[in-house]
Every structure is written in structure tokens, then in C-alpha cells.
Scaffold this motif. Structure first.
Motif, PDB file in Angstrom:
ATOM      1  N   ALA A  55      -0.049  -8.413   5.201  1.00  0.00           N
ATOM      2  CA  ALA A  55      -0.462  -9.010   3.901  1.00  0.00           C
ATOM      3  C   ALA A  55      -0.375  -8.338   2.856  1.00  0.00           C
ATOM      4  O   ALA A  55       0.104  -8.468   1.790  1.00  0.00           O
ATOM      5  N   ALA A  56      -0.784  -6.789   2.890  1.00  0.00           N
ATOM      6  CA  ALA A  56      -0.755  -5.926   1.626  1.00  0.00           C
ATOM      7  C   ALA A  56       0.847  -5.837   1.287  1.00  0.00           C
ATOM      8  O   ALA A  56       0.978  -5.519   0.231  1.00  0.00           O
ATOM      9  N   ALA A  57       1.549  -5.563   2.273  1.00  0.00           N
ATOM     10  CA  ALA A  57       3.087  -5.293   1.844  1.00  0.00           C
ATOM     11  C   ALA A  57       3.423  -6.492   1.256  1.00  0.00           C
ATOM     12  O   ALA A  57       4.393  -6.150   0.298  1.00  0.00           O
ATOM     13  N   GLU A  58       3.220  -7.783   1.424  1.00  0.00           N
ATOM     14  CA  GLU A  58       3.615  -8.930   0.612  1.00  0.00           C
ATOM     15  C   GLU A  58       3.125  -8.937  -0.879  1.00  0.00           C
ATOM     16  O   GLU A  58       3.650  -8.966  -1.801  1.00  0.00           O
ATOM     17  N   GLN A  59       1.665  -8.646  -0.711  1.00  0.00           N
ATOM     18  CA  GLN A  59       0.846  -8.473  -1.867  1.00  0.00           C
ATOM     19  C   GLN A  59       1.326  -7.588  -2.820  1.00  0.00           C
ATOM     20  O   GLN A  59       1.491  -7.815  -4.351  1.00  0.00           O
ATOM     21  N   TYR A  60       1.716  -6.163  -2.376  1.00  0.00           N
ATOM     22  CA  TYR A  60       2.153  -5.231  -3.396  1.00  0.00           C
ATOM     23  C   TYR A  60       3.558  -4.837  -3.199  1.00  0.00           C
ATOM     24  O   TYR A  60       3.989  -3.679  -3.182  1.00  0.00           O
ATOM     25  N   ALA A  61       4.265  -5.908  -3.179  1.00  0.00           N
ATOM     26  CA  ALA A  61       5.782  -5.652  -2.880  1.00  0.00           C
ATOM     27  C   ALA A  61       6.550  -4.907  -4.057  1.00  0.00           C
ATOM     28  O   ALA A  61       7.501  -4.381  -3.678  1.00  0.00           O
ATOM     29  N   ALA A  62       6.029  -5.169  -5.077  1.00  0.00           N
ATOM     30  CA  ALA A  62       6.488  -4.232  -6.312  1.00  0.00           C
ATOM     31  C   ALA A  62       6.576  -2.719  -6.127  1.00  0.00           C
ATOM     32  O   ALA A  62       7.170  -2.004  -6.430  1.00  0.00           O
ATOM     33  N   LEU A  63       5.312  -2.379  -5.601  1.00  0.00           N
ATOM     34  CA  LEU A  63       4.771  -1.093  -5.092  1.00  0.00           C
ATOM     35  C   LEU A  63       5.711  -0.544  -4.028  1.00  0.00           C
ATOM     36  O   LEU A  63       6.460   0.435  -3.897  1.00  0.00           O
ATOM     37  N   ALA A  64       6.065  -1.612  -2.990  1.00  0.00           N
ATOM     38  CA  ALA A  64       6.669  -1.031  -1.884  1.00  0.00           C
ATOM     39  C   ALA A  64       8.210  -0.724  -2.209  1.00  0.00           C
ATOM     40  O   ALA A  64       8.800  -0.084  -1.632  1.00  0.00           O
ATOM     41  N   ALA A  65       8.831  -1.241  -3.329  1.00  0.00           N
ATOM     42  CA  ALA A  65      10.092  -1.054  -3.732  1.00  0.00           C
ATOM     43  C   ALA A  65      10.294   0.146  -4.465  1.00  0.00           C
ATOM     44  O   ALA A  65      11.422   0.695  -4.774  1.00  0.00           O
ATOM     45  N   ALA A  66       9.012   0.882  -4.839  1.00  0.00           N
ATOM     46  CA  ALA A  66       9.221   2.088  -5.632  1.00  0.00           C
ATOM     47  C   ALA A  66       9.259   3.240  -4.882  1.00  0.00           C
ATOM     48  O   ALA A  66       9.316   4.447  -5.152  1.00  0.00           O
ATOM     49  N   GLY A  67       9.196   3.197  -3.351  1.00  0.00           N
ATOM     50  CA  GLY A  67       8.896   4.454  -2.730  1.00  0.00           C
ATOM     51  C   GLY A  67       9.987   4.311  -1.476  1.00  0.00           C
ATOM     52  O   GLY A  67      10.797   3.462  -1.124  1.00  0.00           O
ATOM     53  N   PRO A  68       9.416   5.241  -0.423  1.00  0.00           N
ATOM     54  CA  PRO A  68       9.934   5.174   1.018  1.00  0.00           C
ATOM     55  C   PRO A  68       9.588   3.983   1.381  1.00  0.00           C
ATOM     56  O   PRO A  68       8.572   3.134   1.032  1.00  0.00           O
ATOM     57  N   ALA A  69      10.328   3.509   2.628  1.00  0.00           N
ATOM     58  CA  ALA A  69      10.011   2.338   3.399  1.00  0.00           C
ATOM     59  C   ALA A  69       8.587   2.550   3.779  1.00  0.00           C
ATOM     60  O   ALA A  69       8.208   3.414   4.052  1.00  0.00           O
ATOM     61  N   TRP A  70       7.989   1.272   3.740  1.00  0.00           N
ATOM     62  CA  TRP A  70       6.546   1.045   4.099  1.00  0.00           C
ATOM     63  C   TRP A  70       6.407   0.833   5.713  1.00  0.00           C
ATOM     64  O   TRP A  70       7.215   0.102   6.368  1.00  0.00           O
ATOM     65  N   THR A  71       5.592   1.397   6.589  1.00  0.00           N
ATOM     66  CA  THR A  71       5.204   1.125   7.818  1.00  0.00           C
ATOM     67  C   THR A  71       4.356   0.169   8.013  1.00  0.00           C
ATOM     68  O   THR A  71       3.098   0.429   7.650  1.00  0.00           O
ATOM     69  N   LEU A  72       4.787  -0.867   8.650  1.00  0.00           N
ATOM     70  CA  LEU A  72       3.609  -1.741   8.768  1.00  0.00           C
ATOM     71  C   LEU A  72       2.613  -1.458  10.064  1.00  0.00           C
ATOM     72  O   LEU A  72       2.860  -1.166  11.195  1.00  0.00           O
ATOM     73  N   VAL A  73       1.454  -1.738   9.950  1.00  0.00           N
ATOM     74  CA  VAL A  73       0.322  -1.510  10.916  1.00  0.00           C
ATOM     75  C   VAL A  73      -0.630  -2.664  10.961  1.00  0.00           C
ATOM     76  O   VAL A  73      -0.584  -3.581   9.631  1.00  0.00           O
ATOM     77  N   ASP A  74      -1.365  -3.122  11.848  1.00  0.00           N
ATOM     78  CA  ASP A  74      -2.171  -4.152  12.030  1.00  0.00           C
ATOM     79  C   ASP A  74      -3.476  -3.803  11.228  1.00  0.00           C
ATOM     80  O   ASP A  74      -3.702  -2.603  10.672  1.00  0.00           O
ATOM     81  N   ASP A  75      -4.381  -4.620  11.116  1.00  0.00           N
ATOM     82  CA  ASP A  75      -5.515  -4.434  10.117  1.00  0.00           C
ATOM     83  C   ASP A  75      -6.543  -3.735  10.867  1.00  0.00           C
ATOM     84  O   ASP A  75      -7.349  -2.731  10.221  1.00  0.00           O
TER      85      ASP A  75
END
Length: 261
Positions: A55-75
Motif C-alpha cells: 500500500a505504501a509503495a503505491e501511495q509513495y510511487a513518486a518516491l519509489a521512482a527516485a531511488g533503488p528498487a523498493w523491497t515489499l514487506v508485509d505489515d
């Protein structure tokens, strides 16, 4: 690919960074929340990895595009990496950002904050934030001050930890002398100071290092005596004193005002 769980080896190793000894050994720390992550991503080479819930990766998609690939984790995994009561869903694994004191002072700074034996992580982080807002050139954590990478310190700085140079100096007296050798006038924030803050415009206009002491007992007399001047903030009401971060904000902004005239 499924999000990593709290039992994942990488998550478990990162979780160990809640301990100061592990942070110091690995020179790594966790930056919790979107503002901290944004600041870390803007500093080249700082971020090793970013953990985020889907959910956060979707919410902060612009941030995710600014750096290394994000690692998805559960809540649950994300919550284990955050010390926040209500985690925002994103945590960055970062390299230490401090530099040697000599390197920080070699850049001809005009405004520096020296925190001597400041123990409260919230206060320390807020001083960093105030220094950043006032346009200071560096912050020094001296003596037995709280770890600059304590999760509460990082969060209280709201990203400012990544905006200005930081130095760590075990000896507060050495920090004061180094600042003086770099051409800075050292002003000790002291309730019993001989100079009043609002009657010292000429003094404040100089390149300055503000020296702030412990929240409970202030500056030791022997350290305050090393300063070029001791400056007091007038108390007009019945309050015994000001909170450290409030006093720091007043002092730093008074200097910023005079240096920008």
C-alpha cells in the motif's frame, strides 16, 4: 513476488539495528517514514534498501521512482522495523551520514550548532531540524549526546538529518576549540550568561557556533568557560527555563536574522 515476512533473514538483520551497538558496528541505521526516506534518497549513496508495504509503495510511487528498487514487506514485517505507534509503511536502510569534525569545519561555515551531552532523542532531532530551517551549515553531536541515529532522533529531525553536514565528537571541549580554530565565535546558550540574546546583534552577525548543553543541567561550568561569550535568553514570565529545542530555535534564528541582513 510475495512481500517479505518478519521472519525473513534480511528483515531480521535490519531489525537488529534498533540497538545502538549494532548500528555503530555496521554503520547502518533505519530511517522511518516518508519524509526521512525522501531526505535519505536525495543524499547520493546513503540508501542501501527501502522496505515498504504494498500500500505504501503505491501511495509513495513518486518516491519509489527516485531511488533503488523498493523491497515489499508485509505489515507485520514493516511494523517490526519501525518504532512508530502508527507506521507510515516505508523504512529506509541507510548508511551513516556523519563526517569528521575537521572536514565539516573546513567548509568555512557561518552557523553551526554544537549539542553537548544532549540526551533526549526528540530534543536532539528537533535541534537538527531547527538548525536546518535556520540555514545552519552543520550540527555537531558532542560528548555523551544521544546517538544521532536513534530512531526517535531520526524521526524528530523530519528528514533534516540528511540535509546538512553532521559530525560526532566524543570530547565537547575539543569541539569548541576546533570551532574557534575554524574562525567561529562560540556562543554558549546559558541562562546565567553575561550577554542578552536580543542585545547582541553585532555579536550574532559573526560566523558563530552555538553551544547547547544537557536538558536537565545545562552546560558544565568548565565547558561554558571555553566559549567566547555566554548568552542568555530573557525570561519575561514565571517559567523557570525554556525547553532545549525551543531555546536552540531562538538562538539559531537570531543568528540567521543578523547574518542575512
Amino acid at each position: 513476488m510475495l512481500p517479505l515476512t518478519s521472519g525473513n533473514t534480511r528483515v531480521k538483520e535490519s531489525r537488529k539495528l534498533s540497538r545502538r551497538s549494532v548500528r555503530a558496528e555496521r554503520r547502518l541505521f533505519l530511517a522511518d517514514g516518508p519524509k526521512a526516506v525522501e531526505g535519505a534518497l536525495a543524499l547520493p549513496g546513503c540508501v542501501v534498501e527501502v522496505y515498504a508495504t504494498p500500500a505504501a509503495a503505491e501511495q509513495y510511487a513518486a518516491l519509489a521512482a527516485a531511488g533503488p528498487a523498493w523491497t515489499l514487506v508485509d505489515d507485520r514485517a514493516l511494523a517490526s522495523l519501525s518504532d512508530s505507534v502508527t507506521p507510515a509503511g516505508v523504512v529506509a536502510l541507510c548508511r551513516f551520514v556523519d563526517r569528521p569534525l575537521a572536514h565539516v569545519l573546513d567548509r568555512a561555515p557561518r552557523l553551526v550548532a554544537i549539542c553537548a551531552d544532549v540526551r533526549d532523542p526528540g530534543n536532539a532531532g528537533t535541534v537538527v531540524r531547527c538548525a536546518d530551517a535556520a540555514g545552519a551549515d552543520a550540527v555537531v553531536f558532542a560528548g555523551q549526546s544521544v546517538d544521532a541515529y536513534n530512531p526517535k532522533t531520526v524521526r524528530a529531525s523530519v528528514g533534516s538529518l540528511f540535509h546538512l553536514p553532521l559530525a560526532v565528537e566524543p570530547d565537547p571541549a575539543a569541539a569548541v576549540r576546533a570551532a574557534q580554530d575554524a574562525g567561529l565565535t562560540v556562543l554558549a546558550a546559558d541562562g546565567a550568561g553575561e550577554v542578552e540574546l536580543y542585545e547582541s546583534d553585532e555579536l550574532l552577525a559573526r560566523p558563530t557556533a552555538w553551544l547547547f548543553g544537557n536538558e536537565a543541567w545545562g552546560l558544565p561550568p568548565e565547558l561554558a568557560e571555553l566559549a567566547d561569550h555566554r548568552v542568555r535568553i530573557p525570561i519575561h514570565g514565571r517559567a523557570e527555563s525554556l525547553n532545549l529545542s525551543t531555546a536552540a530555535a531562538l538562538c539559531l534564528y537570531a543568528s540567521a536574522r543578523e547574518q542575512r541582513r
